[in-house]
Write an enzyme that holds these catalytic residues in place. Structure first.
Site, PDB file in Angstrom:
ATOM      1  N   CYS A  99      77.730  29.108  88.327  1.00 21.94           N
ATOM      2  CA  CYS A  99      76.219  29.447  88.560  1.00 21.94           C
ATOM      3  C   CYS A  99      76.150  31.090  88.660  1.00 21.94           C
ATOM      4  O   CYS A  99      77.029  31.645  89.289  1.00 21.94           O
ATOM      5  CB  CYS A  99      75.691  28.709  89.556  1.00 21.94           C
ATOM      6  SG  CYS A  99      75.580  29.734  91.045  1.00 21.94           S
ATOM      7  N   GLU A 100      75.304  31.655  87.825  1.00 17.87           N
ATOM      8  CA  GLU A 100      75.075  33.039  87.771  1.00 17.87           C
ATOM      9  C   GLU A 100      74.607  33.790  89.146  1.00 17.87           C
ATOM     10  O   GLU A 100      74.611  34.835  89.460  1.00 17.87           O
ATOM     11  CB  GLU A 100      74.432  33.517  86.628  1.00 17.87           C
ATOM     12  CG  GLU A 100      72.808  33.310  86.658  1.00 17.87           C
ATOM     13  CD  GLU A 100      72.114  33.465  85.310  1.00 17.87           C
ATOM     14  OE1 GLU A 100      72.571  33.963  84.444  1.00 17.87           O
ATOM     15  OE2 GLU A 100      70.741  33.560  85.558  1.00 17.87           O
ATOM     16  N   HIS A 101      74.097  32.917  90.133  1.00 17.44           N
ATOM     17  CA  HIS A 101      73.545  33.403  91.085  1.00 17.44           C
ATOM     18  C   HIS A 101      74.454  33.494  92.262  1.00 17.44           C
ATOM     19  O   HIS A 101      74.304  34.663  93.036  1.00 17.44           O
ATOM     20  CB  HIS A 101      72.280  32.270  91.742  1.00 17.44           C
ATOM     21  CG  HIS A 101      71.253  32.053  90.649  1.00 17.44           C
ATOM     22  ND1 HIS A 101      71.229  30.540  90.068  1.00 17.44           N
ATOM     23  CD2 HIS A 101      70.401  32.809  90.176  1.00 17.44           C
ATOM     24  CE1 HIS A 101      70.146  30.844  89.375  1.00 17.44           C
ATOM     25  NE2 HIS A 101      69.574  31.974  89.420  1.00 17.44           N
ATOM     26  N   HIS A 102      75.470  32.818  92.233  1.00 14.17           N
ATOM     27  CA  HIS A 102      76.382  32.757  93.580  1.00 14.17           C
ATOM     28  C   HIS A 102      77.796  33.093  93.081  1.00 14.17           C
ATOM     29  O   HIS A 102      78.603  32.996  93.802  1.00 14.17           O
ATOM     30  CB  HIS A 102      76.292  31.544  94.439  1.00 14.17           C
ATOM     31  CG  HIS A 102      74.841  31.149  94.797  1.00 14.17           C
ATOM     32  ND1 HIS A 102      74.148  30.310  94.134  1.00 14.17           N
ATOM     33  CD2 HIS A 102      74.219  31.751  96.010  1.00 14.17           C
ATOM     34  CE1 HIS A 102      73.024  30.399  94.944  1.00 14.17           C
ATOM     35  NE2 HIS A 102      73.182  31.167  96.050  1.00 14.17           N
ATOM     36  N   GLN A 140      72.268  25.899  84.550  1.00 12.64           N
ATOM     37  CA  GLN A 140      72.370  25.024  83.697  1.00 12.64           C
ATOM     38  C   GLN A 140      71.380  24.459  82.711  1.00 12.64           C
ATOM     39  O   GLN A 140      71.643  24.223  81.452  1.00 12.64           O
ATOM     40  CB  GLN A 140      72.497  23.415  84.573  1.00 12.64           C
ATOM     41  CG  GLN A 140      72.769  22.235  83.864  1.00 12.64           C
ATOM     42  CD  GLN A 140      72.602  20.906  84.983  1.00 12.64           C
ATOM     43  OE1 GLN A 140      73.037  21.288  86.014  1.00 12.64           O
ATOM     44  NE2 GLN A 140      72.585  19.978  84.504  1.00 12.64           N
ATOM     45  N   HIS A 168      76.379  21.112  91.675  1.00 11.72           N
ATOM     46  CA  HIS A 168      76.426  22.647  91.829  1.00 11.72           C
ATOM     47  C   HIS A 168      77.104  22.735  93.288  1.00 11.72           C
ATOM     48  O   HIS A 168      76.621  22.403  94.387  1.00 11.72           O
ATOM     49  CB  HIS A 168      75.291  23.269  91.724  1.00 11.72           C
ATOM     50  CG  HIS A 168      74.392  23.329  90.274  1.00 11.72           C
ATOM     51  ND1 HIS A 168      74.359  24.274  89.624  1.00 11.72           N
ATOM     52  CD2 HIS A 168      74.177  22.126  89.620  1.00 11.72           C
ATOM     53  CE1 HIS A 168      73.734  24.120  88.557  1.00 11.72           C
ATOM     54  NE2 HIS A 168      73.472  22.630  88.578  1.00 11.72           N
ATOM     55  N   CYS A 170      77.095  25.393  94.946  1.00 11.32           N
ATOM     56  CA  CYS A 170      76.395  26.431  95.606  1.00 11.32           C
ATOM     57  C   CYS A 170      75.330  25.396  96.470  1.00 11.32           C
ATOM     58  O   CYS A 170      74.681  25.976  97.468  1.00 11.32           O
ATOM     59  CB  CYS A 170      75.544  27.600  95.010  1.00 11.32           C
ATOM     60  SG  CYS A 170      74.487  26.569  93.525  1.00 11.32           S
TER      61      CYS A 170
HETATM   62  N1  LIG Z   1      67.689  26.292  88.035  1.00  9.71           N
HETATM   63  C1  LIG Z   1      68.749  26.506  88.445  1.00  9.71           C
HETATM   64  N2  LIG Z   1      68.875  26.963  89.631  1.00  9.71           N
HETATM   65  C2  LIG Z   1      70.351  27.339  90.003  1.00  9.71           C
HETATM   66  C3  LIG Z   1      71.307  26.963  89.297  1.00  9.71           C
HETATM   67  N3  LIG Z   1      72.455  27.265  89.845  1.00  9.71           N
HETATM   68  C4  LIG Z   1      71.903  27.545  91.055  1.00  9.71           C
HETATM   69  N4  LIG Z   1      70.666  27.689  91.130  1.00  9.71           N
HETATM   70  C5  LIG Z   1      69.776  28.044  92.204  1.00  9.71           C
HETATM   71  O1  LIG Z   1      69.264  29.521  92.329  1.00  9.71           O
HETATM   72  C6  LIG Z   1      68.515  29.727  93.434  1.00  9.71           C
HETATM   73  C7  LIG Z   1      69.065  30.846  93.890  1.00  9.71           C
HETATM   74  O2  LIG Z   1      67.703  31.311  95.091  1.00  9.71           O
HETATM   75  P1  LIG Z   1      67.808  32.379  95.881  1.00  9.71           P
HETATM   76  O3  LIG Z   1      66.648  31.985  97.083  1.00  9.71           O
HETATM   77  O4  LIG Z   1      67.737  33.452  95.497  1.00  9.71           O
HETATM   78  O5  LIG Z   1      69.377  32.024  96.739  1.00  9.71           O
HETATM   79  P2  LIG Z   1      69.798  31.607  98.068  1.00  9.71           P
HETATM   80  O6  LIG Z   1      69.100  32.251  98.948  1.00  9.71           O
HETATM   81  O7  LIG Z   1      71.287  31.628  98.088  1.00  9.71           O
HETATM   82  O8  LIG Z   1      69.300  30.241  97.945  1.00  9.71           O
HETATM   83  P3  LIG Z   1      69.789  28.830  98.418  1.00  9.71           P
HETATM   84  O9  LIG Z   1      70.801  28.206  97.782  1.00  9.71           O
HETATM   85  O10 LIG Z   1      68.503  27.889  98.639  1.00  9.71           O
HETATM   86  O11 LIG Z   1      70.427  29.079  99.996  1.00  9.71           O
HETATM   87  C8  LIG Z   1      68.963  28.451  94.335  1.00  9.71           C
HETATM   88  O12 LIG Z   1      67.760  27.679  94.574  1.00  9.71           O
HETATM   89  C9  LIG Z   1      70.137  27.725  93.675  1.00  9.71           C
HETATM   90  O13 LIG Z   1      70.029  26.295  93.850  1.00  9.71           O
HETATM   91  C10 LIG Z   1      70.970  26.439  87.799  1.00  9.71           C
HETATM   92  O14 LIG Z   1      71.956  26.052  87.052  1.00  9.71           O
HETATM   93  N5  LIG Z   1      69.596  26.243  87.384  1.00  9.71           N
HETATM   94 ZN   LIG Z   2      74.388  28.901  92.703  1.00  7.64          ZN
END
Ligand SMILES: Nc1nc2c(ncn2[C@@H]2O[C@H](COP(=O)(O)OP(=O)(O)OP(=O)(O)O)[C@@H](O)[C@H]2O)c(=O)[nH]1
Ligand SMILES: [Zn+2]
Length: 211
Positions: A99-102, A140, A168, A170
């Site tokens: 995942c590109e977020h974490h 995804q 996921h 994360c």
């Molecule tokens: N739509 C989508 N979201 C994703 C995917 N992979 C990770 N995420 C979400 O990306 C979001 C990033 O949200 P943020 O609030 O910026 O990050 P965060 O504070 O680490 O969020 P939490 O995971 O809720 O603790 C999270 O809700 C993750 O669950 C994906 O493939 N699709």
């Molecule tokens: Zn993630």
């Protein structure tokens, strides 16, 4: 050496195996990871960690090697004229992405179908397209759409269907900590959009793997 050249090896099971790396990139990424280890309170010089920055850099290069692959060319390399117009389904394709977020893994399965329109494609090329897009930083939903669009735009079939179901990390090993949640995404074109029966048939064919 380009990263693409570094990814020239292919194992028998079809997965790309790296036997040569882009040394410049590995060195640069490893230097950052040495710093990260210190920032985390570790001693990057202790025995078990001395080679860790390099290992991580190599692992990351592998996990993102999809950037150097052109998925449409994978399909073009094995398209055959064939008078077959029934649904072709390849299901239970293993998916490993990040995942590109974490930058944590998400993984699961892809189920893909298309209805030929004069051309079929070598079956192994469909999982190869999945790998080319999944070995990048992804969400995804975009991964699902990219696979669909690549097959539609390259093969021009009557329709394409993609369903992905992934876990996921994360969401399980950190954050909301839900261990069993599975995310399902889907993307359709052509007959799969316009004909409920065709879409239902696809979903029926893959249902066995959705539970
Ligand atoms: N739509 C989508 N979201 C994703 C995917 N992979 C990770 N995420 C979400 O990306 C979001 C990033 O949200 P943020 O609030 O910026 O990050 P965060 O504070 O680490 O969020 P939490 O995971 O809720 O603790 C999270 O809700 C993750 O669950 C994906 O493939 N699709
Ligand atoms: Zn993630």
């Amino acid at each position: 050496m380009s990263t693409k050249e570094a990814l020239n090896g292919e194992s028998r099971d079809g997965y790309v195996k790296i036997d040569r790396y882009n040394d410049e990139k590995i060195e640069a990424v490893a230097a950052h990871y040495k710093d990260i280890l210190s920032q985390l309170g570790e001693d990057p010089e202790r025995e078990g960690l001395v080679k860790t920055p390099e290992r991580v850099a190599k692992a990351l290069q592998y996990l993102t090697h999809g950037y150097d692959i052109k998925p449409d060319e994978i399909l073009k390399s094995a398209m055959f004229k064939e008078d077959y117009s029934q649904m072709v389904v390849v299901k239970d394709i293993e998916v490993y992405s990040m995942c590109e977020h974490h930058m944590l893994p998400f993984f699961g399965k892809a189920h893909i179908a298309y209805i030929p329109n004069g051309h079929i494609v070598g079956l192994s090329k469909i999982p190869r397209v999945v790998d080319a897009f999944s070995r990048r930083l992804q969400v995804q939903e975009r991964l699902t759409n990219e696979i669909r669009d690549c097959i539609q735009n390259t093969l021009s079939p009557m329709g394409v269907a993609v369903v992905m179901e992934c876990k996921h990390l994360c969401m399980s090993m950190r954050g909301v900590q839900k261990q069993n949640s599975v995310t399902t995404t889907s993307a359709f074109t052509g007959t799969f959009l316009s004909n409920d029966k065709t879409r239902a048939e696809f979903l029926r064919l893959i249902t066995a793997s959705l539970d």
